[in-house]
Design a protein around this motif. Sequence first.
Motif, mmCIF file in Angstrom:
data_model
loop_
_atom_site.group_PDB
_atom_site.id
_atom_site.type_symbol
_atom_site.label_atom_id
_atom_site.label_comp_id
_atom_site.label_asym_id
_atom_site.label_seq_id
_atom_site.Cartn_x
_atom_site.Cartn_y
_atom_site.Cartn_z
ATOM 1 N N ASP A 1 -4.245 45.011 82.704
ATOM 2 C CA ASP A 1 -3.872 43.790 83.079
ATOM 3 C C ASP A 1 -3.433 43.784 84.500
ATOM 4 O O ASP A 1 -3.658 42.600 85.349
ATOM 5 C CB ASP A 1 -2.548 43.292 82.213
ATOM 6 C CG ASP A 1 -2.917 43.284 80.924
ATOM 7 O OD1 ASP A 1 -4.007 42.915 80.431
ATOM 8 O OD2 ASP A 1 -1.878 43.022 80.203
ATOM 9 N N ALA A 2 -2.850 44.744 85.276
ATOM 10 C CA ALA A 2 -2.580 44.825 86.558
ATOM 11 C C ALA A 2 -3.787 44.617 87.535
ATOM 12 O O ALA A 2 -3.816 44.091 88.460
ATOM 13 C CB ALA A 2 -1.713 46.172 86.963
ATOM 14 N N ILE A 3 -4.901 45.168 87.165
ATOM 15 C CA ILE A 3 -5.955 45.219 87.758
ATOM 16 C C ILE A 3 -6.609 44.030 87.777
ATOM 17 O O ILE A 3 -7.141 43.456 88.895
ATOM 18 C CB ILE A 3 -6.997 46.425 87.367
ATOM 19 C CG1 ILE A 3 -6.610 47.846 87.140
ATOM 20 C CG2 ILE A 3 -8.482 46.179 87.988
ATOM 21 C CD1 ILE A 3 -7.473 48.734 86.412
ATOM 22 N N ASN A 4 -6.617 43.232 86.650
ATOM 23 C CA ASN A 4 -7.404 41.899 86.609
ATOM 24 C C ASN A 4 -6.246 40.923 87.220
ATOM 25 O O ASN A 4 -6.853 39.794 87.843
ATOM 26 C CB ASN A 4 -7.068 41.594 85.242
ATOM 27 C CG ASN A 4 -8.295 42.415 84.319
ATOM 28 O OD1 ASN A 4 -9.432 42.747 85.049
ATOM 29 N ND2 ASN A 4 -8.176 42.753 83.132
ATOM 30 N N PHE B 1 -3.847 45.509 94.928
ATOM 31 C CA PHE B 1 -3.158 46.482 94.095
ATOM 32 C C PHE B 1 -3.784 47.751 93.949
ATOM 33 O O PHE B 1 -3.190 48.755 94.410
ATOM 34 C CB PHE B 1 -3.014 45.859 92.503
ATOM 35 C CG PHE B 1 -2.483 47.006 91.506
ATOM 36 C CD1 PHE B 1 -1.415 47.698 91.767
ATOM 37 C CD2 PHE B 1 -3.273 47.152 90.272
ATOM 38 C CE1 PHE B 1 -1.317 48.865 90.492
ATOM 39 C CE2 PHE B 1 -3.199 48.073 89.506
ATOM 40 C CZ PHE B 1 -2.109 49.105 89.650
ATOM 41 N N THR B 2 -5.151 47.873 93.574
ATOM 42 C CA THR B 2 -5.620 49.127 93.233
ATOM 43 C C THR B 2 -5.724 49.928 94.670
ATOM 44 O O THR B 2 -5.859 51.115 94.671
ATOM 45 C CB THR B 2 -7.080 48.642 92.745
ATOM 46 O OG1 THR B 2 -8.012 47.957 93.639
ATOM 47 C CG2 THR B 2 -6.753 48.141 91.338
ATOM 48 N N ASN B 3 -5.833 49.269 95.750
ATOM 49 C CA ASN B 3 -6.126 50.009 97.340
ATOM 50 C C ASN B 3 -4.932 50.662 97.528
ATOM 51 O O ASN B 3 -4.847 51.609 98.333
ATOM 52 C CB ASN B 3 -6.467 49.062 98.263
ATOM 53 C CG ASN B 3 -7.656 48.569 98.260
ATOM 54 O OD1 ASN B 3 -8.544 49.116 97.365
ATOM 55 N ND2 ASN B 3 -8.057 47.455 98.828
ATOM 56 N N LEU B 4 -3.656 50.302 96.589
ATOM 57 C CA LEU B 4 -2.504 51.104 97.164
ATOM 58 C C LEU B 4 -2.098 52.240 96.047
ATOM 59 O O LEU B 4 -1.139 53.192 96.505
ATOM 60 C CB LEU B 4 -1.217 49.886 96.928
ATOM 61 C CG LEU B 4 -1.167 48.991 97.946
ATOM 62 C CD1 LEU B 4 0.167 47.982 97.362
ATOM 63 C CD2 LEU B 4 -0.857 49.542 99.208
ATOM 64 N N VAL B 5 -3.179 52.623 95.267
ATOM 65 C CA VAL B 5 -2.589 53.549 94.043
ATOM 66 C C VAL B 5 -3.163 54.749 94.567
ATOM 67 O O VAL B 5 -4.397 54.929 94.771
ATOM 68 C CB VAL B 5 -3.463 52.983 92.816
ATOM 69 C CG1 VAL B 5 -3.377 54.152 91.824
ATOM 70 C CG2 VAL B 5 -2.934 51.737 92.196
ATOM 71 N N ILE B 6 -2.143 55.723 94.548
ATOM 72 C CA ILE B 6 -2.789 57.053 94.956
ATOM 73 C C ILE B 6 -3.104 57.929 93.909
ATOM 74 O O ILE B 6 -4.043 58.730 93.754
ATOM 75 C CB ILE B 6 -1.374 57.776 95.393
ATOM 76 C CG1 ILE B 6 -0.782 57.030 96.606
ATOM 77 C CG2 ILE B 6 -1.787 59.319 96.007
ATOM 78 C CD1 ILE B 6 -1.944 56.826 97.814
ATOM 79 N N GLY B 7 -2.719 57.631 92.533
ATOM 80 C CA GLY B 7 -2.966 58.319 91.293
ATOM 81 C C GLY B 7 -2.304 57.749 89.939
ATOM 82 O O GLY B 7 -1.542 56.773 90.399
ATOM 83 N N ILE B 8 -2.514 58.386 88.877
ATOM 84 C CA ILE B 8 -2.072 57.714 87.695
ATOM 85 C C ILE B 8 -1.629 59.092 87.012
ATOM 86 O O ILE B 8 -2.333 59.718 86.743
ATOM 87 C CB ILE B 8 -3.075 56.944 86.996
ATOM 88 C CG1 ILE B 8 -3.739 55.808 87.737
ATOM 89 C CG2 ILE B 8 -2.351 56.439 85.635
ATOM 90 C CD1 ILE B 8 -4.784 55.277 87.085
#
Length: 313
Positions: A104-107, A113-120
């Motif tokens: 949902d966050a991706i959408n 958002f996704t450019n800030l993600v280092i990892g999960i």
Amino acid sequence: MRFTSILAFAATAFAAEKGFNYGATFSDGTIKHQADFEAEFNSAKNLVGQSFTSARLYTMIQGDTNGVIEAIPAAISSGTTLLLGLWASAGSAQFNAEVQHLTDAINQYGTAFTNLVIGISVGSEDVYRTTDLGIASNAGPGATPDTLIGYVNQVKGAIAGTTLAGKPVGHVDTYNTWTNTTYTAGLASACDFLGVDAYPYYESTKANSIDNSMSIFWDDYNAVVAISQGKQVWVTETGWPHQGPTMNQAEANLDNAATYFKETGCSLINGNVNTWWFTLQDQQPVVPSSGVVFAVTGPGMPPPTTPLFDLSC
């Protein structure tokens, strides 16, 4: 020092992130909202002596609305990078909800958002809570390595074909859980990175005075590197409290908290190791029920930008 070669490897392997851990609630259980996360993230960036520009989260779910956690728009607004967390110790139905909120966050927020993600991170100390030590400590429900392997693969499948595809997916656990390779080797194989939580303050079976804290920490870290199968090892939690009980030789006070940061914290920063410190502020609006306070800043919202001790390196 014994950790020199590890630091050299880390410095050439990836650009380091420097941040804090952020829970979804305050110490009294009050749920945080976007403005609260923004206040924390901006204070962390503007701390005197050291700027912290990354945030580690524990869940993707906003507790009072059942929407995407409001740390996401706060990170976008403040330019804070993210180590996402999906809670993995509440059963498969809850984990499925975590994954749904991730997609949902991706959408909802797209590449902002996704450019800030280092990892999960799939879970946090879940395996520890299933070990004899975790059970004896009343640490609460956990998840087995096999369960977590399934969750890791589920997340990798969920982000395939999205703008999060290729982001590393891993798991966070205590250093001594990772080094129990008869139990965790398969999980390490499934992960793209290993997150390690290490607190010499709590290692009461060792000579854990502040004088020995840096060497204990690096022994812990190097032990995880040794079993990591070549995967990156990130420091997802460490710190030293300035309030709390004495744990064997480890005393909780401001001088020791400052020493631990100056020695261990600065060695991580100077060594270019991805690190999320514990923690910016864990006493707002009340001292945690454990009575152990790791906060780098005093109480107040927004958190003060003058830390309780020197953060310069």
